[in-house]
Write a protein that holds these residues in place. Sequence first.
Motif, PDB file in Angstrom:
ATOM      1  N   THR A   1      -4.301   6.523 -10.444  1.00 26.37           N
ATOM      2  CA  THR A   1      -5.453   5.663 -10.147  1.00 26.37           C
ATOM      3  C   THR A   1      -5.217   4.882  -8.856  1.00 26.37           C
ATOM      4  O   THR A   1      -6.110   4.771  -8.007  1.00 26.37           O
ATOM      5  N   THR A   2      -3.998   4.353  -8.688  1.00 26.65           N
ATOM      6  CA  THR A   2      -3.673   3.592  -7.480  1.00 26.65           C
ATOM      7  C   THR A   2      -3.711   4.478  -6.249  1.00 26.65           C
ATOM      8  O   THR A   2      -4.256   4.094  -5.201  1.00 26.65           O
ATOM      9  N   LEU A   3      -3.143   5.671  -6.341  1.00 28.45           N
ATOM     10  CA  LEU A   3      -3.144   6.588  -5.201  1.00 28.45           C
ATOM     11  C   LEU A   3      -4.570   7.003  -4.830  1.00 28.45           C
ATOM     12  O   LEU A   3      -4.921   7.063  -3.644  1.00 28.45           O
ATOM     13  N   ALA A   4      -5.382   7.285  -5.838  1.00 24.22           N
ATOM     14  CA  ALA A   4      -6.763   7.693  -5.568  1.00 24.22           C
ATOM     15  C   ALA A   4      -7.520   6.579  -4.848  1.00 24.22           C
ATOM     16  O   ALA A   4      -8.286   6.830  -3.903  1.00 24.22           O
ATOM     17  N   ALA A   5      -7.316   5.336  -5.274  1.00 24.09           N
ATOM     18  CA  ALA A   5      -7.978   4.208  -4.626  1.00 24.09           C
ATOM     19  C   ALA A   5      -7.487   4.038  -3.194  1.00 24.09           C
ATOM     20  O   ALA A   5      -8.267   3.731  -2.279  1.00 24.09           O
ATOM     21  N   THR A   6      -6.186   4.244  -2.978  1.00 25.46           N
ATOM     22  CA  THR A   6      -5.620   4.125  -1.631  1.00 25.46           C
ATOM     23  C   THR A   6      -6.186   5.189  -0.706  1.00 25.46           C
ATOM     24  O   THR A   6      -6.543   4.898   0.452  1.00 25.46           O
TER      25      THR A   6
ATOM     26  N   GLU B   1      -9.007   6.623  -0.920  1.00 29.85           N
ATOM     27  CA  GLU B   1     -10.417   6.314  -0.642  1.00 29.85           C
ATOM     28  C   GLU B   1     -10.547   5.167   0.349  1.00 29.85           C
ATOM     29  O   GLU B   1     -11.410   5.183   1.232  1.00 29.85           O
ATOM     30  N   GLU B   2      -9.659   4.176   0.227  1.00 31.90           N
ATOM     31  CA  GLU B   2      -9.741   2.997   1.095  1.00 31.90           C
ATOM     32  C   GLU B   2      -9.218   3.276   2.498  1.00 31.90           C
ATOM     33  O   GLU B   2      -9.703   2.695   3.474  1.00 31.90           O
TER      34      GLU B   2
ATOM     35  N   THR C   1       0.830  -1.197   0.000  1.00 37.27           N
ATOM     36  CA  THR C   1       0.000   0.000   0.000  1.00 37.27           C
ATOM     37  C   THR C   1       0.867   1.251   0.000  1.00 37.27           C
ATOM     38  O   THR C   1       0.599   2.218  -0.716  1.00 37.27           O
ATOM     39  N   VAL C   2       1.921   1.208   0.792  1.00 40.48           N
ATOM     40  CA  VAL C   2       2.822   2.362   0.894  1.00 40.48           C
ATOM     41  C   VAL C   2       3.642   2.526  -0.371  1.00 40.48           C
ATOM     42  O   VAL C   2       3.812   3.643  -0.880  1.00 40.48           O
ATOM     43  N   ASN C   3       4.157   1.436  -0.894  1.00 41.41           N
ATOM     44  CA  ASN C   3       5.102   1.489  -2.021  1.00 41.41           C
ATOM     45  C   ASN C   3       4.757   0.432  -3.076  1.00 41.41           C
ATOM     46  O   ASN C   3       5.361  -0.637  -3.117  1.00 41.41           O
ATOM     47  N   PRO C   4       3.795   0.729  -3.936  1.00 46.07           N
ATOM     48  CA  PRO C   4       3.385  -0.261  -4.944  1.00 46.07           C
ATOM     49  C   PRO C   4       4.394  -0.477  -6.072  1.00 46.07           C
ATOM     50  O   PRO C   4       4.359  -1.513  -6.725  1.00 46.07           O
ATOM     51  N   TRP C   5       5.288   0.488  -6.324  1.00 47.71           N
ATOM     52  CA  TRP C   5       6.299   0.339  -7.367  1.00 47.71           C
ATOM     53  C   TRP C   5       7.684   0.450  -6.735  1.00 47.71           C
ATOM     54  O   TRP C   5       8.144   1.542  -6.381  1.00 47.71           O
ATOM     55  N   ALA C   6       8.350  -0.690  -6.566  1.00 43.42           N
ATOM     56  CA  ALA C   6       9.687  -0.739  -5.971  1.00 43.42           C
ATOM     57  C   ALA C   6      10.665  -1.326  -6.985  1.00 43.42           C
ATOM     58  O   ALA C   6      10.356  -2.309  -7.674  1.00 43.42           O
ATOM     59  N   PHE C   7      11.851  -0.709  -7.060  1.00 41.23           N
ATOM     60  CA  PHE C   7      12.880  -1.160  -7.990  1.00 41.23           C
ATOM     61  C   PHE C   7      14.212  -1.275  -7.253  1.00 41.23           C
ATOM     62  O   PHE C   7      14.498  -0.506  -6.339  1.00 41.23           O
ATOM     63  N   GLU C   8      15.030  -2.234  -7.676  1.00 38.09           N
ATOM     64  CA  GLU C   8      16.242  -2.542  -6.916  1.00 38.09           C
ATOM     65  C   GLU C   8      17.382  -1.545  -7.105  1.00 38.09           C
ATOM     66  O   GLU C   8      17.953  -1.075  -6.116  1.00 38.09           O
TER      67      GLU C   8
END
Length: 235
Positions: A100-105, A107-108, A70-77
């Motif tokens: 879109t992901t942030l808006a859903a987060t 709201e949730e 939820t905090v970090n949906p896109w992580a790269f090494e």
Amino acid sequence: MSTYFITGTDTDAGKTLATSALLYAARAQGLSTLGLKPVASGSDATPDGLRNRDALALQVQSVPSVSYETVNPWAFEPAIAPHLAASEAGDPLSLDAIVTTLAATLEEFPRTLTLIEGAGGWRVPLNAHADFCDLPRAMNLPVILVVGLKLGCLNHARLTAEAILADGLPLAGWVGSVVDPAFAADPSRYAANLAVLEHRLPAPCLGILPFLNTPAAATAHHYLSLAPLLTLEPQ
């Protein structure tokens, strides 16, 4: 509920410490909190997947608790520019998908204070066509600027503030973070630099973080004030 986007004058300006400290201060007042870092490079491989140290720090300050994803949906090494890390991973970043992901987060997980931390500075690329600043622009979020206090910070801070305003977003406040101890070694010159920032930046100062040998939100929050944020019009 109040939501802000956190940007910095540069990489390693102290964004995560400032963000964590502001969230800690809100928690100390009994408020619900959420710290988000949607995109993070420089992550470590763990049995649970890639984990970024900055995102983990924000997860700790999110109460009630939320998952790491939820905090970090896109992580790269690799510890390189996020758009390059995403390209190397074969997972190019999409502005629409992140918004879109942030808006859903949001709201949730509605919280009294939500802080969304960017990567690097205001104009860091997100992909070939968009920059990180396009995230708060798309979501119409007020911005908090973290100024890395070092030689050159006056120009960096003023240019970043001008860019934020030129992009049509309000600058809700700024935090100074001493990243070079030598910058604060001469008290009179240090005070003179801070006076310029306070005079020239068109937003309230939320506090000045001194150089901390062991940076921690529990220590840093004493130097910051939430009052200007919680008295502004909620987003």
